[in-house]
Design an enzyme around this catalytic site. Structure first.
Site, mmCIF file in Angstrom:
data_model
loop_
_atom_site.group_PDB
_atom_site.id
_atom_site.type_symbol
_atom_site.label_atom_id
_atom_site.label_comp_id
_atom_site.label_asym_id
_atom_site.label_seq_id
_atom_site.Cartn_x
_atom_site.Cartn_y
_atom_site.Cartn_z
ATOM 1 N N CYS A 1 -26.010 -12.732 -21.005
ATOM 2 C CA CYS A 1 -25.679 -14.057 -20.481
ATOM 3 C C CYS A 1 -26.457 -14.417 -19.219
ATOM 4 O O CYS A 1 -26.310 -15.505 -18.685
ATOM 5 C CB CYS A 1 -24.175 -14.177 -20.234
ATOM 6 S SG CYS A 1 -23.625 -13.292 -18.771
ATOM 7 N N CYS B 1 -18.586 -12.794 -19.966
ATOM 8 C CA CYS B 1 -19.901 -12.863 -20.613
ATOM 9 C C CYS B 1 -19.869 -13.861 -21.778
ATOM 10 O O CYS B 1 -20.751 -14.705 -21.929
ATOM 11 C CB CYS B 1 -20.283 -11.475 -21.109
ATOM 12 S SG CYS B 1 -22.030 -11.275 -21.484
ATOM 13 N N CYS C 1 -27.521 -9.807 -16.366
ATOM 14 C CA CYS C 1 -26.950 -9.421 -17.655
ATOM 15 C C CYS C 1 -27.917 -9.799 -18.779
ATOM 16 O O CYS C 1 -28.433 -10.920 -18.828
ATOM 17 C CB CYS C 1 -25.615 -10.129 -17.845
ATOM 18 S SG CYS C 1 -24.927 -9.971 -19.504
ATOM 19 N N GLY D 1 0.791 -1.226 0.000
ATOM 20 C CA GLY D 1 0.000 0.000 0.000
ATOM 21 C C GLY D 1 0.819 1.270 0.000
ATOM 22 O O GLY D 1 0.290 2.351 -0.197
ATOM 23 N N CYS E 1 -22.762 -7.509 -18.939
ATOM 24 C CA CYS E 1 -21.529 -7.680 -18.173
ATOM 25 C C CYS E 1 -20.480 -6.688 -18.654
ATOM 26 O O CYS E 1 -20.277 -6.519 -19.860
ATOM 27 C CB CYS E 1 -20.946 -9.074 -18.387
ATOM 28 S SG CYS E 1 -21.871 -10.385 -17.632
#
Lengths: 298, 258
Positions: free
Chosen positions: A249, A277, A246, A37, A271
């Site tokens: 899909c 997808c 979605c 970080g 998606c």
């Protein structure tokens, strides 16, 4: 190792950057991994693309890629948008590596603002393109002061931003670049990924590297590292949810993009991760706007 | 009252190259005491204030503070983390220009709440409740809590800055010309408010001002400075009614009478 060209022009070093530059960037990456970080300054180079197009991510990728790597590049989850296509072509040319659009096959995935839906595995590396690495930037403009705040772990200011969100909107309205605390120490900007992806960073099996070219910073989240999104006790962190699956899909619990279909308010949600997808459609899943491909196939 | 001072300043000097900022200043500040530092522009008041509030490293001398555990600590021998923690919990600093002490682009509530969040408060409801309470105590309407300080008048900004400093219950507050730039009626109200808060909370205050009326109203004791040196100290009423040093006599006789 150099990659030659047929037309007699000057040759590139493998993966465009010279070895000394790669060495310098690798040292920054190693330092970043050692201090999860923490933003490590590095001597960012000019790349053959404008700032803001992923010069940081490209430098990180160029420094870690080897001839046996398989590269995938996504831009907002899609493999076929300008940024993704051109960076993929860049490395196909200067490093002669195999490229793919399949998340599972890739050893390095360079990403602009999404984490793939498919769970990343041990050994994979996710490289983020970062525009502004400093999470405190818009609250505290002085770099000297933000560095001091990181050094002393003075992060009260980050909560001031979340407080403002709730005061103005009734809930934490930050939806992307949602600040996280890494390994209980450094507050980090996860780059402008939707906050939907924040939980995927937590205890990830894959190594996550962040490169900011213009701002000349590299930071990292090693595998199996604690990544916690900041919040309030009475306003806990929540990810976006979608009302419908979605349209292509039928996937649920994934991040969806809104696509405008006409000028009469027609819209669909698909998606954002195109590879995910497509895979699902190959497996026979169908959303309500996917057409009758299945019947045609039968 | 405790039998030990809260702040001990001894032999503090600050030189800017060959120029003198302040020279060999020593005093003790007791809990609940308000000390005014007065003098003309350039007399070293603000330099002294910055030196004792750790905002400026003095060239010589020591400043020690009695921590909540009763131990005296030399401020310039503490780690920076500890010093900054002290500044935002046990101390306050009220700037002359509120824009220096406030975050102008976040709401009043967040300005007051920032110190709470800095010391680890993570409950939005509690932070907001405390902020509302403090806005009330400095006479800012509760419905202004989500407004930015830019939308506030000068007097309101100054009151907001005071609330922001007092929210963590400090024991010592530094003020640099807290009423500077305010018109007289707003000034009077602010002074009244400050006096009330200082009494209620038992704050120790070091207030720098060039306005003797402010010193008279707020302070128990005062220090008169000239050219970086202290020329006279004493109880406020004594110094103002019976000035001894020639410079203090000049200063007191320069007050405009209406």
């Amino acid at each position: 190792m150099t990659i030659g060209t047929d037309d007699g022009l000057a040759t590139y070093n493998f993966a465009y950057l010279d070895e000394q530059t790669k060495r310098m960037i690798r040292r920054a990456i190693l330092k970043g991994i050692a201090i999860p970080g923490y933003q490590v300054p590095f001597a960012s180079r000019e790349m053959p693309m404008p700032y803001g197009w992923g010069t940081g991510g490209v430098q990180v990728t160029a420094s870690i890629i080897g001839p046996d790597d398989v590269l995938k590049v996504i831009d907002q989850g899609a493999d076929d948008t300008t940024n993704a296509v051109s960076i993929r072509a860049f490395f196909a040319k200067v490093a002669d590596v195999e490229t793919t659009t399949e998340t599972a096959k890739a050893s390095i995935i360079q990403t602009r603002h999404r984490i793939p839906e498919e769970k990343l595995k041990d050994g994979q590396i996710l490289v983020y393109q970062v525009p502004i690495p400093e999470p405190l930037r818009f609250l505290e403009p002085r770099e000297t002061e933000t560095r001091k705040m990181h050094a002393l772990a003075e992060y009260g200011l980050m909560h001031v931003k979340l407080y403002e969100d709730i005061a103005k909107n009734g809930h934490i309205a930050t939806t992307y670049a949602y600040p996280v605390k890494v390994e209980d120490r450094y507050v980090m900007d996860p780059s402008p990924t939707p906050k939907f992806d924040n939980p995927k960073m937590h205890m990830s099996d894959a190594l996550q590297l962040f490169g900011a070219g213009r701002e000349k910073r590299i930071y990292a989240v090693p595998p199996h590292t604690k990544v916690v999104s900041l919040d309030f006790e009475d306003y806990p962190f929540e990810i976006q949810t979608f009302e419908e699956p979605c349209a292509m899909c039928g996937a649920q619990g994934v991040y969806l993009d809104e696509v405008i279909l006409d000028d009469r308010g027609g819209r669909m949600f698909v998606c954002s991760d195109t590879d995910y997808c497509e895979k699902r459609r190959e497996d026979g899943h169908r959303g309500h706007l996917a057409g009758d491909a299945m019947e045609a196939a039968e | 009252m405790s039998d030990q001072p809260l702040l001990r300043v001894s032999g503090v000097s600050k030189f800017y190259g060959n120029r003198i900022g302040c020279k060999d200043v020593s005093f003790d500040l007791w809990p609940g005491e308000v000390l005014a530092i007065v003098g003309e522009s350039g007399s070293g008041k603000t330099t002294l204030l910055n030196c004792i509030s750790t905002r400026l490293m003095p060239t010589a001398g020591t400043v020690s503070y009695r921590m909540r555990d009763g131990q005296f600590r030399d401020l310039y021998r503490m780690g920076e983390a500890e010093r900054r923690f002290l500044m935002r919990t046990d101390w306050g600093f009220v700037h002359q220009n509120p824009a220096d002490g406030l975050r102008m682009s976040v709401s009043a509530g967040a300005n007051v709440g920032e110190r709470l969040m800095a010391v680890g408060e993570r409950h939005y409801g509690n932070i907001r409740e405390t902020a509302t309470d403090w806005l009330g105590r400095v006479e800012i309407d509760a419905d202004r809590i989500d407004d930015q300080p830019r939308a506030f008048s000068g007097g309101m900004r100054q009151r907001l800055q005071i609330a922001r400093n007092l929210v963590t219950g400090p024991r010592l507050v530094f003020m640099d010309e807290p009423t500077g730039g305010l018109d007289v009626s707003v000034q009077a109200r602010l002074l009244d408010l400050l006096r009330g808060l200082v009494n209620d909370l038992g704050l120790a205050v070091v207030v720098v001002t060039h306005d003797l009326a402010v010193a008279r109203l707020l302070s128990h004791r005062m220090m008169v400075m000239k050219d970086g040196a202290v020329v006279e100290t004493g109880l406020t009423d004594r110094v103002l009614d019976d000035p001894r040093a020639p410079y203090t006599q000049l200063l007191v006789s320069s007050i405009l009478q209406v």
